[in-house]
Design a protein around this motif. Structure first.
Motif, PDB file in Angstrom:
ATOM      1  N   VAL A  38      42.630  27.568 -11.560  1.00  0.00           N
ATOM      2  CA  VAL A  38      42.267  28.962 -11.820  1.00  0.00           C
ATOM      3  C   VAL A  38      42.072  29.778 -10.551  1.00  0.00           C
ATOM      4  O   VAL A  38      42.341  30.971 -10.537  1.00  0.00           O
ATOM      5  N   THR A  39      41.583  29.137  -9.488  1.00  0.00           N
ATOM      6  CA  THR A  39      41.282  29.877  -8.261  1.00  0.00           C
ATOM      7  C   THR A  39      41.473  28.954  -7.064  1.00  0.00           C
ATOM      8  O   THR A  39      41.188  27.758  -7.142  1.00  0.00           O
ATOM      9  N   GLU A  40      41.945  29.537  -5.948  1.00  0.00           N
ATOM     10  CA  GLU A  40      42.066  28.767  -4.708  1.00  0.00           C
ATOM     11  C   GLU A  40      41.842  29.695  -3.523  1.00  0.00           C
ATOM     12  O   GLU A  40      42.021  30.906  -3.628  1.00  0.00           O
ATOM     13  N   ASP A  79      26.820  35.307 -16.881  1.00  0.00           N
ATOM     14  CA  ASP A  79      27.744  35.223 -15.748  1.00  0.00           C
ATOM     15  C   ASP A  79      29.115  35.799 -16.074  1.00  0.00           C
ATOM     16  O   ASP A  79      30.064  35.601 -15.321  1.00  0.00           O
ATOM     17  N   ALA A  80      29.218  36.513 -17.210  1.00  0.00           N
ATOM     18  CA  ALA A  80      30.523  36.988 -17.672  1.00  0.00           C
ATOM     19  C   ALA A  80      30.518  38.481 -17.947  1.00  0.00           C
ATOM     20  O   ALA A  80      29.477  39.095 -18.154  1.00  0.00           O
ATOM     21  N   ASN A  81      31.726  39.025 -17.978  1.00  0.00           N
ATOM     22  CA  ASN A  81      31.888  40.431 -18.360  1.00  0.00           C
ATOM     23  C   ASN A  81      31.887  40.537 -19.888  1.00  0.00           C
ATOM     24  O   ASN A  81      31.843  39.508 -20.584  1.00  0.00           O
ATOM     25  N   PRO A  82      31.950  41.743 -20.447  1.00  0.00           N
ATOM     26  CA  PRO A  82      31.907  41.887 -21.909  1.00  0.00           C
ATOM     27  C   PRO A  82      33.053  41.185 -22.646  1.00  0.00           C
ATOM     28  O   PRO A  82      32.934  40.890 -23.831  1.00  0.00           O
ATOM     29  N   SER A  83      34.147  40.880 -21.943  1.00  0.00           N
ATOM     30  CA  SER A  83      35.269  40.180 -22.576  1.00  0.00           C
ATOM     31  C   SER A  83      35.103  38.665 -22.574  1.00  0.00           C
ATOM     32  O   SER A  83      35.937  37.949 -23.119  1.00  0.00           O
ATOM     33  N   GLY A  84      34.052  38.173 -21.924  1.00  0.00           N
ATOM     34  CA  GLY A  84      33.813  36.731 -21.887  1.00  0.00           C
ATOM     35  C   GLY A  84      34.443  36.031 -20.706  1.00  0.00           C
ATOM     36  O   GLY A  84      34.455  34.798 -20.651  1.00  0.00           O
ATOM     37  N   ASP A  85      34.980  36.783 -19.742  1.00  0.00           N
ATOM     38  CA  ASP A  85      35.546  36.195 -18.523  1.00  0.00           C
ATOM     39  C   ASP A  85      34.437  36.052 -17.483  1.00  0.00           C
ATOM     40  O   ASP A  85      33.679  36.993 -17.242  1.00  0.00           O
ATOM     41  N   ILE A  86      34.358  34.879 -16.869  1.00  0.00           N
ATOM     42  CA  ILE A  86      33.353  34.624 -15.840  1.00  0.00           C
ATOM     43  C   ILE A  86      33.651  35.502 -14.626  1.00  0.00           C
ATOM     44  O   ILE A  86      34.807  35.680 -14.235  1.00  0.00           O
ATOM     45  N   PHE A  87      32.600  36.055 -14.012  1.00  0.00           N
ATOM     46  CA  PHE A  87      32.769  36.878 -12.807  1.00  0.00           C
ATOM     47  C   PHE A  87      33.387  36.072 -11.672  1.00  0.00           C
ATOM     48  O   PHE A  87      32.977  34.942 -11.407  1.00  0.00           O
ATOM     49  N   LEU A 117      32.265  32.382  -9.425  1.00  0.00           N
ATOM     50  CA  LEU A 117      33.142  31.251  -9.134  1.00  0.00           C
ATOM     51  C   LEU A 117      33.317  31.077  -7.623  1.00  0.00           C
ATOM     52  O   LEU A 117      33.272  29.958  -7.106  1.00  0.00           O
ATOM     53  N   MET A 118      33.469  32.180  -6.911  1.00  0.00           N
ATOM     54  CA  MET A 118      33.623  32.119  -5.458  1.00  0.00           C
ATOM     55  C   MET A 118      32.367  31.534  -4.807  1.00  0.00           C
ATOM     56  O   MET A 118      32.464  30.778  -3.830  1.00  0.00           O
ATOM     57  N   GLY A 119      31.189  31.836  -5.348  1.00  0.00           N
ATOM     58  CA  GLY A 119      29.951  31.262  -4.835  1.00  0.00           C
ATOM     59  C   GLY A 119      29.924  29.751  -4.986  1.00  0.00           C
ATOM     60  O   GLY A 119      29.499  29.024  -4.075  1.00  0.00           O
ATOM     61  N   LEU A 120      30.398  29.246  -6.134  1.00  0.00           N
ATOM     62  CA  LEU A 120      30.468  27.795  -6.323  1.00  0.00           C
ATOM     63  C   LEU A 120      31.465  27.159  -5.358  1.00  0.00           C
ATOM     64  O   LEU A 120      31.223  26.071  -4.824  1.00  0.00           O
ATOM     65  N   MET A 121      32.571  27.848  -5.129  1.00  0.00           N
ATOM     66  CA  MET A 121      33.574  27.333  -4.193  1.00  0.00           C
ATOM     67  C   MET A 121      33.008  27.283  -2.774  1.00  0.00           C
ATOM     68  O   MET A 121      33.264  26.336  -2.027  1.00  0.00           O
ATOM     69  N   ASP A 122      32.218  28.286  -2.398  1.00  0.00           N
ATOM     70  CA  ASP A 122      31.586  28.314  -1.086  1.00  0.00           C
ATOM     71  C   ASP A 122      30.611  27.139  -0.949  1.00  0.00           C
ATOM     72  O   ASP A 122      30.545  26.494   0.104  1.00  0.00           O
ATOM     73  N   LEU A 123      29.855  26.847  -2.003  1.00  0.00           N
ATOM     74  CA  LEU A 123      28.949  25.693  -1.970  1.00  0.00           C
ATOM     75  C   LEU A 123      29.711  24.387  -1.795  1.00  0.00           C
ATOM     76  O   LEU A 123      29.304  23.518  -1.013  1.00  0.00           O
ATOM     77  N   ALA A 124      30.815  24.226  -2.509  1.00  0.00           N
ATOM     78  CA  ALA A 124      31.617  23.007  -2.394  1.00  0.00           C
ATOM     79  C   ALA A 124      32.194  22.865  -0.984  1.00  0.00           C
ATOM     80  O   ALA A 124      32.165  21.791  -0.386  1.00  0.00           O
TER      81      ALA A 124
END
Length: 111
Positions: free
Chosen positions: A89-91, A4-12, A16-23
């Motif tokens: 981290v995100t809103e 679920d991450a890019n080569p630098s280890g940051d989550i896409f 995260l937006m998909g999880l927020m949509d589920l919530a």
């Protein structure tokens, strides 16, 4: 997870937006007692990355209700495994419309 991450280890951000949509969808379904569909996402802000291994907590709050729709503010917070402090981290604001069994708009029940 690493997939679920890019080569630098940051989550896409999309993951995260998909999880927020589920919530937000869960909050809409509880408040509106039924099925809802996402129709808009406003003001997504990615303040800092989520790293592989971080714990992510997502909080959703209904902020307004119309005749067939509602707006839900959603925040995602991260906590490093070895830390206690959480960081925003995100809103964003998700808009949902209530739908019936034929996927047509239906009124949101009053409180």
């Amino acid at each position: 997870m690493p997939a679920d991450a890019n080569p630098s280890g940051d989550i896409f951000g999309g993951w995260l937006m998909g999880l927020m949509d589920l919530a937000a969808g869960n909050a809409a379904g509880r408040r509106g007692r039924g099925r809802f569909a996402t129709i808009a996402v406003e003001g997504m802000k990615f303040h800092m990355p989520v790293l592989v291994g971080d714990e992510v907590s997502i909080f959703a709050e209904v902020v307004s209700v119309g005749r067939t729709s509602m707006r839900i503010e959603v925040e995602a917070w991260r906590r490093e495994r070895s830390e206690e402090e959480m960081c925003l981290v995100t809103e964003g604001v998700f808009t949902f419309v209530a739908i019936d069994e034929n996927r047509k708009p239906r009124p949101v029940p009053p409180l």
